[in-house]
Design a protein around this motif. Structure first.
Motif, PDB file in Angstrom:
ATOM      1  N   GLN A  10      -1.977 -39.100   6.513  1.00  0.00           N
ATOM      2  CA  GLN A  10      -3.409 -39.052   6.731  1.00  0.00           C
ATOM      3  C   GLN A  10      -4.177 -39.135   5.414  1.00  0.00           C
ATOM      4  N   ALA A  11      -3.645 -38.498   4.383  1.00  0.00           N
ATOM      5  CA  ALA A  11      -4.291 -38.555   3.067  1.00  0.00           C
ATOM      6  C   ALA A  11      -4.278 -39.978   2.520  1.00  0.00           C
ATOM      7  N   ALA A  12      -3.185 -40.698   2.758  1.00  0.00           N
ATOM      8  CA  ALA A  12      -3.113 -42.096   2.309  1.00  0.00           C
ATOM      9  C   ALA A  12      -4.170 -42.944   3.009  1.00  0.00           C
ATOM     10  N   ALA A  13      -4.330 -42.729   4.321  1.00  0.00           N
ATOM     11  CA  ALA A  13      -5.339 -43.483   5.067  1.00  0.00           C
ATOM     12  C   ALA A  13      -6.747 -43.156   4.578  1.00  0.00           C
ATOM     13  N   GLU A  14      -7.006 -41.887   4.296  1.00  0.00           N
ATOM     14  CA  GLU A  14      -8.323 -41.494   3.803  1.00  0.00           C
ATOM     15  C   GLU A  14      -8.603 -42.092   2.427  1.00  0.00           C
ATOM     16  N   ALA A  15      -7.590 -42.102   1.569  1.00  0.00           N
ATOM     17  CA  ALA A  15      -7.762 -42.705   0.248  1.00  0.00           C
ATOM     18  C   ALA A  15      -8.042 -44.193   0.370  1.00  0.00           C
ATOM     19  N   ALA A  16      -7.348 -44.851   1.304  1.00  0.00           N
ATOM     20  CA  ALA A  16      -7.571 -46.284   1.509  1.00  0.00           C
ATOM     21  C   ALA A  16      -8.983 -46.548   2.014  1.00  0.00           C
ATOM     22  N   ARG A  17      -9.457 -45.727   2.944  1.00  0.00           N
ATOM     23  CA  ARG A  17     -10.822 -45.917   3.450  1.00  0.00           C
ATOM     24  C   ARG A  17     -11.848 -45.783   2.326  1.00  0.00           C
TER      25      ARG A  17
END
Length: 392
Positions: A10-17
């Motif tokens: 989830q942290a990876a997805a948030e960083a990507a966003r």
């Protein structure tokens, strides 16, 4: 099946966003108005930002400077990248790096992977073969130096030499001009595909420009007596099959992200466009079509995570993981096509306006639909797997 993502994913997805939030889908000339490629290079500013936020090393082990996450995390980031049509070789570079980490020797991994995670080295892969319809590994050959010398084909190679010689053609290699190393599948005559890692500037490797449906610069990679060392060639069983499955699954993640953005654009447009004093989104014919496309996206999502989980966990099942990958690509190819076609229809003439980004998403969707095989090709592959592994 529990599809709950871990905190790290989830942290990876948030960083990507956060990284993709400022990327404009129409940051380059329109492919509809450009006779050649829309740009000569990748989006270097975005690539550097991905490196700065450690997203390029997301799936690399800590030994190589990465975060040690799995293909599911990569697919989450790819999903976000497709929502803005990010012009970077994120899928290709990360997928090849993961294959090197998983199957190559420690010397090659130590040389290639840390610079990849820092954004200093770009990897790509030829996965389309000569025409895009035949297995990519059959489009090239890999032979030992000594085998060539013994056949009399090359007087310059000694029978005692080490290493390999590559010949063949790979068509439509993405981002090849920007890449530092190109992964090339080939067959060695022993009935098993191999994967060679070739520097783009290696003698005997030439590039001829091609242009994708989305307007991006591709290349035909021709190998004419290209020499690679033993350490630059991976002959571990299952390497190419695993990499091809990862690339296909990543393409499904791109299709999902693109489709979600297009449906959101359609909802915003039909919610604001009025006819007879009412938003067109309230008309039954419009609502039913949008609902059908929402169902497509949910099916694309479920099959994507099933395939990504099988690859990540090396989990068993009634069919090999390739079966789940085939199902995911069938839904991704057909689903993304239906989403953009419905979006064009519900936008009316506005959808064809080149000042509005929808036509760009349509071009990218067609490229994704056909990349690594359309739905029909994967239906055939799935049929072969079912024939070889009867269920029940």
């Amino acid at each position: 099946m529990d599809f709950t993502f871990t905190e790290e994913q989830q942290a990876a997805a948030e960083a990507a966003r956060a990284v993709f939030a400022d990327v404009a889908p129409d940051g380059v000339p329109s492919p509809a108005l450009t006779p050649g490629a829309v740009a000569e290079d990748i989006d270097r500013q975005l690539w550097n930002e991905l490196a700065r936020t450690d997203l390029l090393g997301l799936t690399l082990s800590p030994d190589h400077g990465g975060a040690g996450l799995d293909p599911i995390a990569l697919c989450l980031v790819l999903r976000e990248s497709a929502k803005v049509l990010a012009r970077v070789p994120l899928l290709e570079s990360c997928a090849v790096a993961m294959a090197v980490q998983r199957y190559a020797g420690s010397a090659l991994a130590a040389e290639l992977l840390p610079p990849v995670g820092r954004g200093e080295r770009i990897l790509t892969v030829g996965a389309n073969g000569r025409t895009g319809h035949d297995p990519a590994e059959l489009a090239g050959t890999a032979r030992r130096y000594g085998e060539i010398a013994g056949s009399g084909e090359s007087g310059g190679a000694s029978a005692g030499g080490s290493g390999w010689v590559l010949d063949g053609v790979q068509s439509a290699v993405p981002w090849a001009r920007a890449a530092d190393w190109i992964a090339v599948p080939a067959h060695n005559g022993g009935g098993r595909p191999v994967l060679a890692l070739v520097p783009r500037t290696r003698d005997g490797l030439t590039l001829a420009d091609q242009v994708s449906t989305s307007g991006e610069r591709l290349a035909e990679v021709r190998l004419d007596g290209v020499r690679v060392t033993d350490r630059e060639l991976i002959d571990a069983p299952g390497c190419w099959e695993w990499l091809r499955s990862l690339l296909t699954t990543g393409t499904c993640a791109l299709a999902l992200g693109l489709g979600e953005r297009v449906l959101a654009m359609t909802a915003a447009y039909t919610g604001g466009r009025e006819q007879f004093g009412f938003p067109v989104a309230t008309f039954q014919a419009v609502a039913v079509q949008a609902a059908d496309r929402y169902i497509d996206l949910r099916a694309m999502e479920a099959t994507l995570w099933q395939a990504a989980w099988r690859i990540s966990a090396d989990a068993g099942g009634p069919l090999p993981a390739a079966g789940d990958v085939a199902v995911a690509k069938i839904w991704a190819s057909d689903g993304v096509r239906r989403v953009v076609q419905t979006a064009q229809h519900l936008h009316g003439g506005f959808g064809a306006d080149t000042d509005y980004p929808l036509h760009r998403f349509h071009a990218w969707a067609k490229q994704i639909e056909l990349s690594l095989g359309p739905a029909a090709a994967h239906e055939e592959a799935l049929g072969d797997l079912l024939a070889a592994h009867p269920l029940g």
